[in-house]
Design a protein around this motif. Structure first.
Motif, mmCIF file in Angstrom:
data_model
loop_
_atom_site.group_PDB
_atom_site.id
_atom_site.type_symbol
_atom_site.label_atom_id
_atom_site.label_comp_id
_atom_site.label_asym_id
_atom_site.label_seq_id
_atom_site.Cartn_x
_atom_site.Cartn_y
_atom_site.Cartn_z
ATOM 1 N N HIS A 42 5.720 -5.144 -39.466
ATOM 2 C CA HIS A 42 6.483 -4.804 -40.666
ATOM 3 C C HIS A 42 7.705 -3.949 -40.358
ATOM 4 O O HIS A 42 8.609 -3.855 -41.154
ATOM 5 C CB HIS A 42 5.582 -4.110 -41.676
ATOM 6 C CG HIS A 42 4.563 -5.012 -42.263
ATOM 7 N ND1 HIS A 42 4.843 -5.922 -43.254
ATOM 8 C CD2 HIS A 42 3.256 -5.182 -41.975
ATOM 9 C CE1 HIS A 42 3.767 -6.603 -43.563
ATOM 10 N NE2 HIS A 42 2.768 -6.168 -42.794
ATOM 11 N N PHE A 58 7.554 -6.958 -32.143
ATOM 12 C CA PHE A 58 6.388 -6.675 -32.985
ATOM 13 C C PHE A 58 5.523 -5.595 -32.333
ATOM 14 O O PHE A 58 4.988 -4.718 -33.012
ATOM 15 C CB PHE A 58 5.556 -7.938 -33.205
ATOM 16 C CG PHE A 58 6.215 -8.964 -34.073
ATOM 17 C CD1 PHE A 58 7.343 -8.665 -34.825
ATOM 18 C CD2 PHE A 58 5.702 -10.261 -34.153
ATOM 19 C CE1 PHE A 58 7.955 -9.621 -35.633
ATOM 20 C CE2 PHE A 58 6.302 -11.216 -34.958
ATOM 21 C CZ PHE A 58 7.428 -10.905 -35.692
ATOM 22 N N LEU A 59 5.394 -5.666 -31.025
ATOM 23 C CA LEU A 59 4.589 -4.661 -30.339
ATOM 24 C C LEU A 59 5.296 -3.314 -30.314
ATOM 25 O O LEU A 59 4.670 -2.270 -30.479
ATOM 26 C CB LEU A 59 4.284 -5.112 -28.906
ATOM 27 C CG LEU A 59 3.283 -6.266 -28.776
ATOM 28 C CD1 LEU A 59 3.226 -6.766 -27.352
ATOM 29 C CD2 LEU A 59 1.904 -5.854 -29.269
ATOM 30 N N GLN A 62 -6.816 -4.381 -47.768
ATOM 31 C CA GLN A 62 -5.630 -5.234 -47.843
ATOM 32 C C GLN A 62 -4.573 -4.891 -46.810
ATOM 33 O O GLN A 62 -3.546 -5.562 -46.746
ATOM 34 C CB GLN A 62 -4.994 -5.095 -49.232
ATOM 35 C CG GLN A 62 -5.990 -5.161 -50.372
ATOM 36 C CD GLN A 62 -5.333 -4.902 -51.716
ATOM 37 O OE1 GLN A 62 -4.222 -4.402 -51.800
ATOM 38 N NE2 GLN A 62 -6.018 -5.271 -52.789
ATOM 39 N N GLN A 92 7.734 -2.157 -32.443
ATOM 40 C CA GLN A 92 8.029 -1.543 -33.740
ATOM 41 C C GLN A 92 7.015 -1.876 -34.824
ATOM 42 O O GLN A 92 7.123 -1.395 -35.951
ATOM 43 C CB GLN A 92 9.405 -2.013 -34.220
ATOM 44 C CG GLN A 92 10.471 -1.937 -33.153
ATOM 45 C CD GLN A 92 11.797 -2.501 -33.621
ATOM 46 O OE1 GLN A 92 11.854 -3.182 -34.649
ATOM 47 N NE2 GLN A 92 12.872 -2.229 -32.909
ATOM 48 N N GLY A 93 6.068 -2.731 -34.498
ATOM 49 C CA GLY A 93 5.144 -3.192 -35.516
ATOM 50 C C GLY A 93 5.717 -4.390 -36.264
ATOM 51 O O GLY A 93 6.934 -4.542 -36.353
ATOM 52 N N HIS A 144 0.450 -2.230 -45.631
ATOM 53 C CA HIS A 144 1.625 -2.875 -46.213
ATOM 54 C C HIS A 144 1.246 -3.876 -47.301
ATOM 55 O O HIS A 144 2.081 -4.249 -48.111
ATOM 56 C CB HIS A 144 2.453 -3.560 -45.130
ATOM 57 C CG HIS A 144 3.121 -2.592 -44.216
ATOM 58 N ND1 HIS A 144 4.263 -1.922 -44.552
ATOM 59 C CD2 HIS A 144 2.776 -2.157 -42.977
ATOM 60 C CE1 HIS A 144 4.609 -1.125 -43.561
ATOM 61 N NE2 HIS A 144 3.722 -1.236 -42.593
ATOM 62 N N ARG A 173 3.115 4.023 -36.549
ATOM 63 C CA ARG A 173 4.547 3.829 -36.796
ATOM 64 C C ARG A 173 4.908 3.818 -38.263
ATOM 65 O O ARG A 173 6.075 3.810 -38.627
ATOM 66 C CB ARG A 173 5.015 2.549 -36.124
ATOM 67 C CG ARG A 173 5.119 2.711 -34.632
ATOM 68 C CD ARG A 173 5.260 1.388 -33.962
ATOM 69 N NE ARG A 173 4.123 0.535 -34.213
ATOM 70 C CZ ARG A 173 3.670 -0.353 -33.353
ATOM 71 N NH1 ARG A 173 4.238 -0.489 -32.185
ATOM 72 N NH2 ARG A 173 2.638 -1.104 -33.650
ATOM 73 N N ARG A 192 -4.103 -10.245 -41.909
ATOM 74 C CA ARG A 192 -3.736 -10.337 -43.320
ATOM 75 C C ARG A 192 -2.265 -10.618 -43.541
ATOM 76 O O ARG A 192 -1.836 -10.868 -44.665
ATOM 77 C CB ARG A 192 -4.148 -9.066 -44.059
ATOM 78 C CG ARG A 192 -5.651 -9.020 -44.256
ATOM 79 C CD ARG A 192 -6.072 -7.663 -44.698
ATOM 80 N NE ARG A 192 -5.761 -6.665 -43.679
ATOM 81 C CZ ARG A 192 -6.488 -5.584 -43.458
ATOM 82 N NH1 ARG A 192 -7.564 -5.383 -44.165
ATOM 83 N NH2 ARG A 192 -6.142 -4.729 -42.543
ATOM 84 N N ASP A 224 -1.476 2.076 -38.519
ATOM 85 C CA ASP A 224 -0.441 2.079 -37.494
ATOM 86 C C ASP A 224 0.360 3.381 -37.554
ATOM 87 O O ASP A 224 0.930 3.709 -38.593
ATOM 88 C CB ASP A 224 0.481 0.875 -37.719
ATOM 89 C CG ASP A 224 1.402 0.631 -36.544
ATOM 90 O OD1 ASP A 224 1.722 1.596 -35.819
ATOM 91 O OD2 ASP A 224 1.805 -0.514 -36.338
ATOM 92 N N ASP A 228 -2.140 -7.884 -37.517
ATOM 93 C CA ASP A 228 -3.086 -7.901 -38.626
ATOM 94 C C ASP A 228 -3.197 -9.309 -39.207
ATOM 95 O O ASP A 228 -2.191 -9.892 -39.616
ATOM 96 C CB ASP A 228 -2.588 -6.921 -39.703
ATOM 97 C CG ASP A 228 -3.649 -6.648 -40.750
ATOM 98 O OD1 ASP A 228 -4.507 -7.517 -40.977
ATOM 99 O OD2 ASP A 228 -3.631 -5.556 -41.337
#
Lengths: 232, 232
Positions: A45, A39-40, B42, A42-43, B45, B128, A128, B126, A126
């Motif tokens: 999502h 996650f760190l 939001q 590549q993020g 993504h 990325r 959210r 982000d 995030d």
DNA sequence: CCCGTATATTACCCATGGGTAAGAAACAGT
DNA sequence: ACTGTTTCTTACCCATGGGTAATATACGGG
């Protein structure tokens, strides 16, 4: 209830049931470690559950033995980070010392947490992306941390160790510097985590403290400049 | 090339061609304003292009008249934010004053930018999620901003207005506090943007400056405490 | 040796949402 | 009015990736 005394004399805590549970917990943790790293990197999502599974040499559905879904994995990463900070707060709360001393201690600990993967979770992910329920929990934890910062500052003003100031703004300023660590720090870098932590504890309270904080004990002449990781 | 002098006597700069281009640019901007708002509300993504289009009373494919894709919209938001900061830096660079004065000016401006939607883009989105090309551009801009902070601190140390310190760490500490504004500030709040900016300029340089910075001119007795937005 | 449970795999479903193709509506210039 | 251009809509495509069902394998206990 009592009848069969034969099976499972619990003399050793390592009954097979226990050992199995342990193995399970270890695997769960391994998933989290891998997930938080990805996650760190590549993020959230940008990371698929296949990515996570692949790095663990398993397949995606296997992950569902340990977690209800992707967002729960995210939440757990967060929870671990929060737990570490909460522990620090609990320890500091049960200790004594001036307001500024408690504040400095929190800064040191929080900065150190921020240099770890789970610590970075607190600021790089995030809210959210969580379910409503988990988001509420995270936000509650965040408020708790914020309250701790403010409480120590207030304590400091009350006991005279901190100059009167806008508590909210000061807390934001300090928290901001610390949270930012989670964005730039990387283990290989020139600055070791402990050095950052202790330096920040001084720097961030310099303007607040009633008397100068330039380290009392320790390195006697030690010029600050030395910090820069020299030629190596 | 020259023949027909009849058509379009360019006496008014508002030839229909120009007016059409203007209308187009305005629409483009409207898309960006809406997009950045939604992205902040939001998350990138969590926002679909349908969401953006709907709020503009158009349909998704219409957006493709103005942007190549979702990531380009994101990039443009970022670019606008960076542009604002770059302008500040350019202005400060071409001005004169001590290192600490330039640093304070940058803090004020940067803090103000951070209270705007496009400013928040700089820290809430982000990198990325961008294409490789755009990511490079953004990262280059980020480095440029970082260099400015460090340069002013270095200048200050050189001209004696800032005490010797670890430049890198100080820049990170300051930038962190400022960037964090983008996470907590909201227009309706108790603290107006300008007040945050000027307060931060003092607070964040307090430990660095060689001589105290407690506002020279202005409110004579003015206790800092007053800042807190009263009862209401 | 057989059974129940925990764990993992293969194969699949399907909602989501970015992106596109084809054509309608609006509009300027002639 | 006719024509070309710009803008926008309707209708569609389809890759992605989270999640599930059915099934195979490992393992501890009787």
């Amino acid at each position: 209830m009592d009848g069969s005394p034969s099976s499972a004399t619990p003399q050793s805590p390592w009954t097979p049931f226990e050992s199995r549970r342990r193995a399970r917990d270890e695997k769960r943790e391994a998933v989290l470690r891998t997930a938080v790293q990805l996650f760190l990197e590549q993020g959230y999502h940008g990371t698929t559950l296949n990515d996570v599974a692949e790095r663990l040499n398993i397949t995606k559905p296997a992950l569902y033995n340990y977690f209800r879904g992707k967002d729960e994995i995210l939440y757990e990463c967060w929870a671990i980070g929060h737990e570490r900070v909460d522990d620090c707060i609990a320890e500091i709360n049960s200790s004594d010392g001036s307001g500024v001393a408690k504040l400095r201690k929190l800064i040191v600990r929080y900065a150190e947490v921020m240099t770890t993967d789970y610590g970075k979770s607190l600021v790089r992910f995030d809210v959210r992306d969580l379910t409503d329920h988990n988001r509420k929990l995270v936000q509650a934890s965040k408020r708790k941390i914020d309250r701790a910062f403010r409480a120590y500052i207030k304590d400091g003003i009350a006991d005279g160790s901190i100059r009167p100031c806008d508590v909210k703004l000061s807390a934001f300023a300090i928290a901001g510097s610390l949270n930012w660590i989670g964005h730039w720090y990387q283990p290989g870098g020139a600055l070791p985590a402990e050095e950052i932590a202790s330096e920040f504890a001084i720097r961030l309270t310099e303007g607040l403290a009633t008397k100068s904080s330039r380290k009392k004990a320790g390195k006697p002449p030690a010029r600050v400049k030395r910090v820069r990781g020299g030629s190596r």
